[in-house]
Design a protein around this motif. Structure first.
Motif, PDB file in Angstrom:
ATOM      1  N   PHE A   1       2.741  14.001   5.655  1.00  0.00           N
ATOM      2  CA  PHE A   1       4.200  14.108   5.792  1.00  0.00           C
ATOM      3  C   PHE A   1       4.800  14.526   4.446  1.00  0.00           C
ATOM      4  CE2 PHE A   1       2.623  10.831   8.676  1.00  0.00           C
ATOM      5  CZ  PHE A   1       3.086  11.281   9.908  1.00  0.00           C
ATOM      6  N   PRO A   2       4.649  15.792   4.069  1.00  0.00           N
ATOM      7  CA  PRO A   2       5.104  16.257   2.749  1.00  0.00           C
ATOM      8  C   PRO A   2       6.570  15.904   2.477  1.00  0.00           C
ATOM      9  CG  PRO A   2       3.857  17.971   3.867  1.00  0.00           C
ATOM     10  CD  PRO A   2       4.074  16.879   4.878  1.00  0.00           C
ATOM     11  N   GLY A   3       6.803  15.439   1.237  1.00  0.00           N
ATOM     12  CA  GLY A   3       8.168  15.119   0.818  1.00  0.00           C
ATOM     13  C   GLY A   3       8.626  13.711   1.151  1.00  0.00           C
ATOM     14  N   THR A   4       7.708  12.861   1.645  1.00  0.00           N
ATOM     15  CA  THR A   4       8.128  11.506   2.024  1.00  0.00           C
ATOM     16  C   THR A   4       7.708  10.449   1.006  1.00  0.00           C
ATOM     17  OG1 THR A   4       6.134  11.146   3.352  1.00  0.00           O
ATOM     18  CG2 THR A   4       8.073  12.019   4.505  1.00  0.00           C
ATOM     19  N   THR A   5       7.084  10.877  -0.108  1.00  0.00           N
ATOM     20  CA  THR A   5       6.698   9.916  -1.136  1.00  0.00           C
ATOM     21  C   THR A   5       7.188  10.397  -2.489  1.00  0.00           C
ATOM     22  OG1 THR A   5       4.571  10.911  -1.712  1.00  0.00           O
ATOM     23  CG2 THR A   5       4.568   9.387   0.148  1.00  0.00           C
ATOM     24  N   GLY A   6       7.209   9.461  -3.447  1.00  0.00           N
ATOM     25  CA  GLY A   6       7.638   9.800  -4.803  1.00  0.00           C
ATOM     26  C   GLY A   6       7.209   8.710  -5.760  1.00  0.00           C
TER      27      GLY A   6
ATOM     28  N   MET B   1       0.813  -1.216   0.000  1.00  0.00           N
ATOM     29  CA  MET B   1       0.000   0.000   0.000  1.00  0.00           C
ATOM     30  C   MET B   1       0.851   1.273   0.000  1.00  0.00           C
ATOM     31  SD  MET B   1      -3.391  -0.876   2.289  1.00  0.00           S
ATOM     32  CE  MET B   1      -2.608  -1.470   3.767  1.00  0.00           C
ATOM     33  N   GLN B   2       2.128   1.120   0.388  1.00  0.00           N
ATOM     34  CA  GLN B   2       3.044   2.267   0.390  1.00  0.00           C
ATOM     35  C   GLN B   2       3.995   2.245  -0.802  1.00  0.00           C
ATOM     36  OE1 GLN B   2       5.053   2.375   4.204  1.00  0.00           O
ATOM     37  NE2 GLN B   2       3.226   3.054   5.279  1.00  0.00           N
ATOM     38  N   GLY B   3       3.861   1.230  -1.651  1.00  0.00           N
ATOM     39  CA  GLY B   3       4.733   1.092  -2.816  1.00  0.00           C
ATOM     40  C   GLY B   3       4.258   1.956  -3.967  1.00  0.00           C
ATOM     41  N   PRO B   4       4.898   1.813  -5.136  1.00  0.00           N
ATOM     42  CA  PRO B   4       4.520   2.614  -6.308  1.00  0.00           C
ATOM     43  C   PRO B   4       3.021   2.492  -6.604  1.00  0.00           C
ATOM     44  CG  PRO B   4       6.511   1.349  -6.755  1.00  0.00           C
ATOM     45  CD  PRO B   4       5.981   0.876  -5.430  1.00  0.00           C
ATOM     46  N   GLY B   5       2.344   3.623  -6.674  1.00  0.00           N
ATOM     47  CA  GLY B   5       0.912   3.631  -6.954  1.00  0.00           C
ATOM     48  C   GLY B   5       0.047   3.133  -5.804  1.00  0.00           C
ATOM     49  N   GLY B   6       0.631   2.973  -4.629  1.00  0.00           N
ATOM     50  CA  GLY B   6      -0.078   2.414  -3.475  1.00  0.00           C
ATOM     51  C   GLY B   6      -1.216   3.288  -2.985  1.00  0.00           C
ATOM     52  N   ALA B   7      -2.200   2.627  -2.380  1.00  0.00           N
ATOM     53  CA  ALA B   7      -3.431   3.291  -1.939  1.00  0.00           C
ATOM     54  C   ALA B   7      -3.200   4.331  -0.843  1.00  0.00           C
ATOM     55  CB  ALA B   7      -4.414   2.232  -1.435  1.00  0.00           C
ATOM     56  N   LEU B   8      -2.089   4.248  -0.111  1.00  0.00           N
ATOM     57  CA  LEU B   8      -1.873   5.164   1.018  1.00  0.00           C
ATOM     58  C   LEU B   8      -0.981   6.361   0.687  1.00  0.00           C
ATOM     59  CD1 LEU B   8      -1.380   2.621   3.947  1.00  0.00           C
ATOM     60  CD2 LEU B   8      -3.455   3.814   3.255  1.00  0.00           C
TER      61      LEU B   8
ATOM     62  N   HIS C   1       8.564   6.046  -6.542  1.00  0.00           N
ATOM     63  CA  HIS C   1       8.829   4.690  -6.045  1.00  0.00           C
ATOM     64  C   HIS C   1       8.019   4.379  -4.795  1.00  0.00           C
ATOM     65  CE1 HIS C   1      11.959   4.258  -9.006  1.00  0.00           C
ATOM     66  NE2 HIS C   1      12.526   5.363  -8.573  1.00  0.00           N
ATOM     67  N   GLY C   2       7.050   5.225  -4.482  1.00  0.00           N
ATOM     68  CA  GLY C   2       6.245   5.006  -3.287  1.00  0.00           C
ATOM     69  C   GLY C   2       6.791   5.800  -2.117  1.00  0.00           C
ATOM     70  N   VAL C   3       6.587   5.288  -0.919  1.00  0.00           N
ATOM     71  CA  VAL C   3       7.062   5.959   0.288  1.00  0.00           C
ATOM     72  C   VAL C   3       8.578   5.833   0.363  1.00  0.00           C
ATOM     73  CG1 VAL C   3       7.106   5.796   2.814  1.00  0.00           C
ATOM     74  CG2 VAL C   3       4.933   5.696   1.612  1.00  0.00           C
ATOM     75  N   ASP C   4       9.215   6.941   0.682  1.00  0.00           N
ATOM     76  CA  ASP C   4      10.653   6.942   0.967  1.00  0.00           C
ATOM     77  C   ASP C   4      10.758   6.530   2.436  1.00  0.00           C
ATOM     78  OD1 ASP C   4      13.231   7.594   1.782  1.00  0.00           O
ATOM     79  OD2 ASP C   4      13.329   9.404   0.550  1.00  0.00           O
ATOM     80  N   ARG C   5      10.945   5.250   2.661  1.00  0.00           N
ATOM     81  CA  ARG C   5      10.878   4.705   4.020  1.00  0.00           C
ATOM     82  C   ARG C   5      11.877   5.353   4.989  1.00  0.00           C
ATOM     83  NH1 ARG C   5       7.514   0.135   4.185  1.00  0.00           N
ATOM     84  NH2 ARG C   5       8.523  -0.762   6.010  1.00  0.00           N
ATOM     85  N   PRO C   6      13.138   5.556   4.579  1.00  0.00           N
ATOM     86  CA  PRO C   6      14.058   6.231   5.508  1.00  0.00           C
ATOM     87  C   PRO C   6      13.592   7.654   5.857  1.00  0.00           C
ATOM     88  CG  PRO C   6      15.302   5.115   3.790  1.00  0.00           C
ATOM     89  CD  PRO C   6      13.855   5.045   3.393  1.00  0.00           C
TER      90      PRO C   6
END
Length: 197
Positions: free
Chosen positions: A56-61, A41-48, A63-68
């Protein structure tokens, strides 16, 4: 309407939960892996992604969520973690309900939930299986992970119910500090027992 027996699988970090979950899958038992679902759900095109980016602006792109980046924003910040959990937990619960409907005819399903006791998921399962190993085995496994430090390990442990408390609250316990073949035979015996029940 009949439904499967729901076995909650849990254990502290480094206790072999993923290995045991794979053993259940290998025996044909449907496994709902909460962590895997969150990654999807946090990956590319994920629902979340949209909700996480808004909070949390700037934490996704792309490739999905930038986990670090997301981890840096929420780790050690109770309010931020609660905000993230308010996005993630309802979505995981809905996915778990859909999984249960999909496997309604199975005699047994496993909910692999790392924080089963800590986050109240224990009310959604019929029985609880805790996987556990000695503290030296656990420490060696965790510190062998990439980007893991003793400090981070200590912080993660502080967020988790102590192993001895999990063991005390378990319906079933599997010691993963022994050879894999022994763990596998224990899992097989438990599957047979639960299916026949």
């Amino acid at each position: 309407m009949t439904r499967p027996l729901v076995l909650g699988l849990t254990g502290s970090i480094g206790m072999g939960k993923s290995t045991v979950a794979a053993m259940f899958e290998g025996l044909g038992v449907p496994v709902f892996d909460a962590d895997r679902e969150v990654r999807r759900m946090q990956g590319p095109g994920g629902a979340l992604l949209q909700a996480i980016e808004a909070a949390f602006p700037g934490t996704t792109g792309a490739h999905g969520v930038d986990r670090p980046a997301l981890g840096a924003r929420v780790f050690g910040n109770a309010a931020a973690l609660a905000r993230l959990e308010a996005i993630v937990h309802p979505a995981v619960r809905a996915a778990r309900e859909a999984f249960l409907l999909e496997h309604a005819g199975a005699p047994l399903v496993v909910f692999d939930i790392p924080l089963l006791f800590e986050k109240g998921g224990v009310d959604e399962v019929d029985k609880v299986l805790v996987v556990s190993a000695g503290p030296e085995v656990q420490r060696a496994r965790v510190l062998a992970r990439e980007n893991m430090t003793p400090e981070r390990f200590a912080e993660i442990l502080a967020l988790q119910l102590p192993d001895e408390e999990k063991r005390a609250r378990a319906d079933y316990l599997i010691d993963t500090g022994r050879p894999l073949a022994e763990t596998e035979s224990e899992v097989r015996a438990l599957v047979e027992k639960l299916k026949s029940a």
